[in-house]
Design a protein around this motif. Structure first.
Motif, PDB file in Angstrom:
ATOM      1  N   LYS A 117       0.879  -1.182   0.000  1.00  0.00           N
ATOM      2  CA  LYS A 117       0.000   0.000   0.000  1.00  0.00           C
ATOM      3  C   LYS A 117       0.908   1.221   0.000  1.00  0.00           C
ATOM      4  O   LYS A 117       1.530   1.539   1.002  1.00  0.00           O
ATOM      5  N   ALA A 118       1.012   1.781  -1.157  1.00  0.00           N
ATOM      6  CA  ALA A 118       1.998   2.854  -1.355  1.00  0.00           C
ATOM      7  C   ALA A 118       1.847   3.966  -0.304  1.00  0.00           C
ATOM      8  O   ALA A 118       0.726   4.364   0.031  1.00  0.00           O
ATOM      9  N   PRO A 119       2.972   4.352   0.202  1.00  0.00           N
ATOM     10  CA  PRO A 119       4.340   3.957  -0.147  1.00  0.00           C
ATOM     11  C   PRO A 119       4.842   2.748   0.623  1.00  0.00           C
ATOM     12  O   PRO A 119       5.988   2.353   0.481  1.00  0.00           O
ATOM     13  N   GLY A 120       3.970   2.116   1.522  1.00  0.00           N
ATOM     14  CA  GLY A 120       4.437   0.984   2.337  1.00  0.00           C
ATOM     15  C   GLY A 120       4.366  -0.360   1.586  1.00  0.00           C
ATOM     16  O   GLY A 120       3.511  -0.564   0.717  1.00  0.00           O
ATOM     17  N   ILE A 121       5.272  -1.291   1.935  1.00  0.00           N
ATOM     18  CA  ILE A 121       5.322  -2.623   1.333  1.00  0.00           C
ATOM     19  C   ILE A 121       6.004  -3.576   2.315  1.00  0.00           C
ATOM     20  O   ILE A 121       6.971  -3.195   2.980  1.00  0.00           O
ATOM     21  N   SER A 122       5.481  -4.802   2.437  1.00  0.00           N
ATOM     22  CA  SER A 122       6.059  -5.797   3.355  1.00  0.00           C
ATOM     23  C   SER A 122       5.697  -7.194   2.856  1.00  0.00           C
ATOM     24  O   SER A 122       4.711  -7.377   2.134  1.00  0.00           O
ATOM     25  N   SER A 123       6.507  -8.166   3.260  1.00  0.00           N
ATOM     26  CA  SER A 123       6.273  -9.555   2.821  1.00  0.00           C
ATOM     27  C   SER A 123       6.687 -10.537   3.911  1.00  0.00           C
ATOM     28  O   SER A 123       7.475 -10.203   4.795  1.00  0.00           O
ATOM     29  N   ARG A 124       6.199 -11.743   3.797  1.00  0.00           N
ATOM     30  CA  ARG A 124       6.507 -12.813   4.761  1.00  0.00           C
ATOM     31  C   ARG A 124       6.523 -14.145   4.021  1.00  0.00           C
ATOM     32  O   ARG A 124       5.657 -14.420   3.202  1.00  0.00           O
ATOM     33  N   LYS A 125       7.518 -15.002   4.357  1.00  0.00           N
ATOM     34  CA  LYS A 125       7.643 -16.322   3.754  1.00  0.00           C
ATOM     35  C   LYS A 125       7.382 -17.396   4.812  1.00  0.00           C
ATOM     36  O   LYS A 125       7.713 -17.205   5.988  1.00  0.00           O
ATOM     37  N   MET A 126       6.825 -18.499   4.351  1.00  0.00           N
ATOM     38  CA  MET A 126       6.575 -19.637   5.243  1.00  0.00           C
ATOM     39  C   MET A 126       6.651 -20.921   4.416  1.00  0.00           C
ATOM     40  O   MET A 126       6.328 -20.929   3.221  1.00  0.00           O
ATOM     41  N   GLN A 127       7.085 -22.022   5.067  1.00  0.00           N
ATOM     42  CA  GLN A 127       7.250 -23.307   4.390  1.00  0.00           C
ATOM     43  C   GLN A 127       6.111 -24.245   4.766  1.00  0.00           C
ATOM     44  O   GLN A 127       5.813 -24.439   5.941  1.00  0.00           O
ATOM     45  N   LEU A 128       5.524 -24.832   3.737  1.00  0.00           N
ATOM     46  CA  LEU A 128       4.433 -25.786   3.932  1.00  0.00           C
ATOM     47  C   LEU A 128       4.894 -27.166   3.461  1.00  0.00           C
ATOM     48  O   LEU A 128       5.395 -27.318   2.350  1.00  0.00           O
ATOM     49  N   ILE A 129       4.712 -28.138   4.321  1.00  0.00           N
ATOM     50  CA  ILE A 129       5.046 -29.528   3.987  1.00  0.00           C
ATOM     51  C   ILE A 129       3.763 -30.347   4.081  1.00  0.00           C
ATOM     52  O   ILE A 129       3.204 -30.515   5.173  1.00  0.00           O
ATOM     53  N   VAL A 130       3.301 -30.792   2.932  1.00  0.00           N
ATOM     54  CA  VAL A 130       2.105 -31.639   2.891  1.00  0.00           C
ATOM     55  C   VAL A 130       2.584 -33.083   2.957  1.00  0.00           C
ATOM     56  O   VAL A 130       3.210 -33.592   2.023  1.00  0.00           O
ATOM     57  N   MET A 131       2.283 -33.745   4.062  1.00  0.00           N
ATOM     58  CA  MET A 131       2.743 -35.114   4.288  1.00  0.00           C
ATOM     59  C   MET A 131       1.623 -36.097   3.959  1.00  0.00           C
ATOM     60  O   MET A 131       0.448 -35.856   4.230  1.00  0.00           O
ATOM     61  N   VAL A 132       2.039 -37.194   3.363  1.00  0.00           N
ATOM     62  CA  VAL A 132       1.094 -38.260   3.024  1.00  0.00           C
ATOM     63  C   VAL A 132       1.188 -39.336   4.089  1.00  0.00           C
ATOM     64  O   VAL A 132       2.271 -39.877   4.350  1.00  0.00           O
ATOM     65  N   ARG A 133       0.066 -39.648   4.691  1.00  0.00           N
ATOM     66  CA  ARG A 133       0.069 -40.684   5.716  1.00  0.00           C
ATOM     67  C   ARG A 133       0.347 -42.034   5.058  1.00  0.00           C
ATOM     68  O   ARG A 133       0.071 -42.254   3.872  1.00  0.00           O
ATOM     69  N   PRO A 134       0.905 -42.955   5.809  1.00  0.00           N
ATOM     70  CA  PRO A 134       1.210 -44.267   5.210  1.00  0.00           C
ATOM     71  C   PRO A 134      -0.061 -44.945   4.695  1.00  0.00           C
ATOM     72  O   PRO A 134      -1.102 -44.937   5.352  1.00  0.00           O
ATOM     73  N   SER A 135       0.054 -45.511   3.522  1.00  0.00           N
ATOM     74  CA  SER A 135      -1.061 -46.303   2.996  1.00  0.00           C
ATOM     75  C   SER A 135      -1.065 -47.674   3.662  1.00  0.00           C
ATOM     76  O   SER A 135      -0.192 -47.994   4.466  1.00  0.00           O
ATOM     77  N   LYS A 136      -2.051 -48.474   3.325  1.00  0.00           N
ATOM     78  CA  LYS A 136      -2.165 -49.805   3.926  1.00  0.00           C
ATOM     79  C   LYS A 136      -0.905 -50.604   3.653  1.00  0.00           C
ATOM     80  O   LYS A 136      -0.580 -50.910   2.495  1.00  0.00           O
ATOM     81  N   PRO A 137      -0.143 -50.974   4.676  1.00  0.00           N
ATOM     82  CA  PRO A 137       1.091 -51.741   4.427  1.00  0.00           C
ATOM     83  C   PRO A 137       0.775 -53.174   4.030  1.00  0.00           C
ATOM     84  O   PRO A 137      -0.347 -53.664   4.198  1.00  0.00           O
ATOM     85  N   ARG A 138       1.791 -53.845   3.518  1.00  0.00           N
ATOM     86  CA  ARG A 138       1.670 -55.240   3.100  1.00  0.00           C
ATOM     87  C   ARG A 138       2.652 -56.073   3.911  1.00  0.00           C
ATOM     88  O   ARG A 138       3.847 -55.783   3.938  1.00  0.00           O
ATOM     89  N   CYS A 139       2.133 -57.138   4.541  1.00  0.00           N
ATOM     90  CA  CYS A 139       2.959 -58.034   5.347  1.00  0.00           C
ATOM     91  C   CYS A 139       3.213 -59.323   4.568  1.00  0.00           C
ATOM     92  O   CYS A 139       2.261 -59.963   4.093  1.00  0.00           O
ATOM     93  N   THR A 140       4.461 -59.705   4.427  1.00  0.00           N
ATOM     94  CA  THR A 140       4.829 -60.915   3.691  1.00  0.00           C
ATOM     95  C   THR A 140       5.896 -61.686   4.454  1.00  0.00           C
ATOM     96  O   THR A 140       6.539 -61.163   5.370  1.00  0.00           O
ATOM     97  N   THR A 141       6.072 -62.941   4.027  1.00  0.00           N
ATOM     98  CA  THR A 141       7.092 -63.828   4.609  1.00  0.00           C
ATOM     99  C   THR A 141       8.058 -64.246   3.519  1.00  0.00           C
ATOM    100  O   THR A 141       7.640 -64.638   2.433  1.00  0.00           O
ATOM    101  N   GLU A 142       9.338 -64.170   3.802  1.00  0.00           N
ATOM    102  CA  GLU A 142      10.371 -64.612   2.877  1.00  0.00           C
ATOM    103  C   GLU A 142      11.088 -65.807   3.495  1.00  0.00           C
ATOM    104  O   GLU A 142      11.494 -65.766   4.643  1.00  0.00           O
ATOM    105  N   GLY A 143      11.259 -66.848   2.698  1.00  0.00           N
ATOM    106  CA  GLY A 143      11.885 -68.060   3.195  1.00  0.00           C
ATOM    107  C   GLY A 143      10.846 -69.121   3.502  1.00  0.00           C
ATOM    108  O   GLY A 143       9.632 -68.881   3.491  1.00  0.00           O
ATOM    109  N   GLN A 144      11.322 -70.324   3.784  1.00  0.00           N
ATOM    110  CA  GLN A 144      10.470 -71.460   4.069  1.00  0.00           C
ATOM    111  C   GLN A 144      10.176 -71.527   5.557  1.00  0.00           C
ATOM    112  O   GLN A 144      11.092 -71.632   6.374  1.00  0.00           O
TER     113      GLN A 144
END
Length: 364
Positions: A117-144
């Motif tokens: 708003k002339a003659p004044g001016i100001s700004s601000r920065k901020m970081q946004l992290i959009v996290m994805v929650r874990p999806s349905k995991p898969r349980c398996t067995t390796e070996g006999q």
């Protein structure tokens, strides 16, 4: 000039503070705060601009939403169309905050709020992290899963913002993991060496990050060692039985084929020892009898001995005598050489008077 600019910059001030990144789960709504105060010297038109700063300085910043000339412009950035709005209906009252709804992982980045708003001016920065929650995991067995073997229980999730932590626990029986189990919470694995039947049961894996959790279940059944020798013996016996069945089938097939071939050869073979038809025998007999009778009818006393020799042909030969070669034909019996008058009469002979002779040969 520098002092003047500094003085003018002090006229408009953004009062919102905080430098900690904002972490929000995907699908939720977040508010990006931007409160400001105007000075009396700020008499120009009010402009508010929100932009998503490019991670690379070579790229251009993306304007997300804009307020200018007492009007809101919301659809500057197509990926956020209808998902970004000012928190208040009239931002000129000192609140330039915005709300982002239905967050996506692509919404992550650094946002800048610029108020002018002339003659004044100001700004601000901020970081946004959009996290994805874990999806349905898969349980398996390796070996006999056999007693005495080494097995690995693995848990993995295809989606989710890292870091993701994995936790295993047993929810049946003693609810304790095997004594030889080694857990890796980052990779989500459990290595079990020399597993025993007591390790059988139901296991649960929980995958989690800062915005959510999810889990899966695994049923483990450890079996006793298999009788390898018995299995091999059974396989060998089965193979031998199969070979025996195949051999029997091949033998039967060859035998049937040989029999058919033999019957075909017998049908086509002309045998030399087959007896002639009976019609030929009867014809021969009739011919012989007629010939003999005609011969006897024309006999004279001078050839009577020959007649007695030919009497043997009056006998109708049997089938065996007919088939016998001439070299083996039986000689007429001695009795056939002498035949009486009655016999000759029955055979059709004509009696002839022979003059009597005395001993010296004269006729009486």
């Amino acid at each position: 000039t520098l002092v003047c600019v500094h003085y003018l910059a002090l006229g408009l001030e953004i009062t919102s503070t905080g430098t900690t990144p904002i972490e929000v789960a995907s699908g939720q709504t977040v508010k990006l705060d931007c409160q400001f105060n105007l000075a009396q010297a700020d008499s120009g038109p009010l402009d508010i601009e929100w932009s998503l700063l490019a991670a690379d300085n070579q790229n251009e910043d993306k304007v997300v939403i804009l307020y200018s000339g007492d009007r809101v412009y919301e659809n500057y950035y197509p990926p956020m169309k209808d998902r970004v709005h000012f928190s208040t209906p009239d931002p000129k009252n000192g609140d330039a905050s915005i709300n982002l709804s239905m967050l996506k992982s692509s919404d992550s980045g650094t946002y800048q709020c610029k108020v002018k708003k002339a003659p004044g001016i100001s700004s601000r920065k901020m970081q946004l992290i959009v996290m994805v929650r874990p999806s349905k995991p898969r349980c398996t067995t390796e070996g006999q899963a056999e007693e005495g073997k080494n097995i690995v229980l693995r848990c993995s999730t295809p989606e989710g913002t890292k870091p993701i932590q994995y936790k295993w626990d047993k929810i049946t029986d003693s609810k304790l993991l095997p004594a030889s189990a080694v857990l890796d919470p980052v990779e989500g694995t459990i290595n079990v060496r020399n597993v025993s039947t007591s390790a059988s049961g139901t296991y649960r894996c929980v995958a989690s990050n800062r915005v959510g959790t999810d889990e899966c279940l695994l049923v483990l059944k450890v079996t006793p060692p298999q009788n390898t020798a018995g299995m091999i013996a059974g396989i060998i016996i089965t193979l031998l039985l199969l070979l025996l069945i195949v051999a029997i089938l091949v033998f039967c097939w060859l035998r049937v084929r040989r029999r058919k071939k033999y019957e075909k050869e017998i049908c086509n073979e002309i045998r030399e020892d087959v007896p002639p038809p009976k019609s030929r025998i009867s014809t021969a007999r009739s011919f012989t009898i007629g010939s003999q009778r005609s011969s006897l009818g024309s006999m004279s006393p001078s050839n009577l001995p020959e007649y007695t020799l030919k009497s043997q042909y009056d006998k109708i030969p049997s089938s065996e005598e007919y088939e016998r070669p001439p070299s083996q034909a039986p000689l007429p019996p001695p009795s056939a050489m002498r035949m009486g008058g009655p016999s000759l009469n029955r055979m059709g002979a004509i009696p002839v008077m022979i003059p009597a002779q005395n001993r010296d040969g004269s006729i009486v």
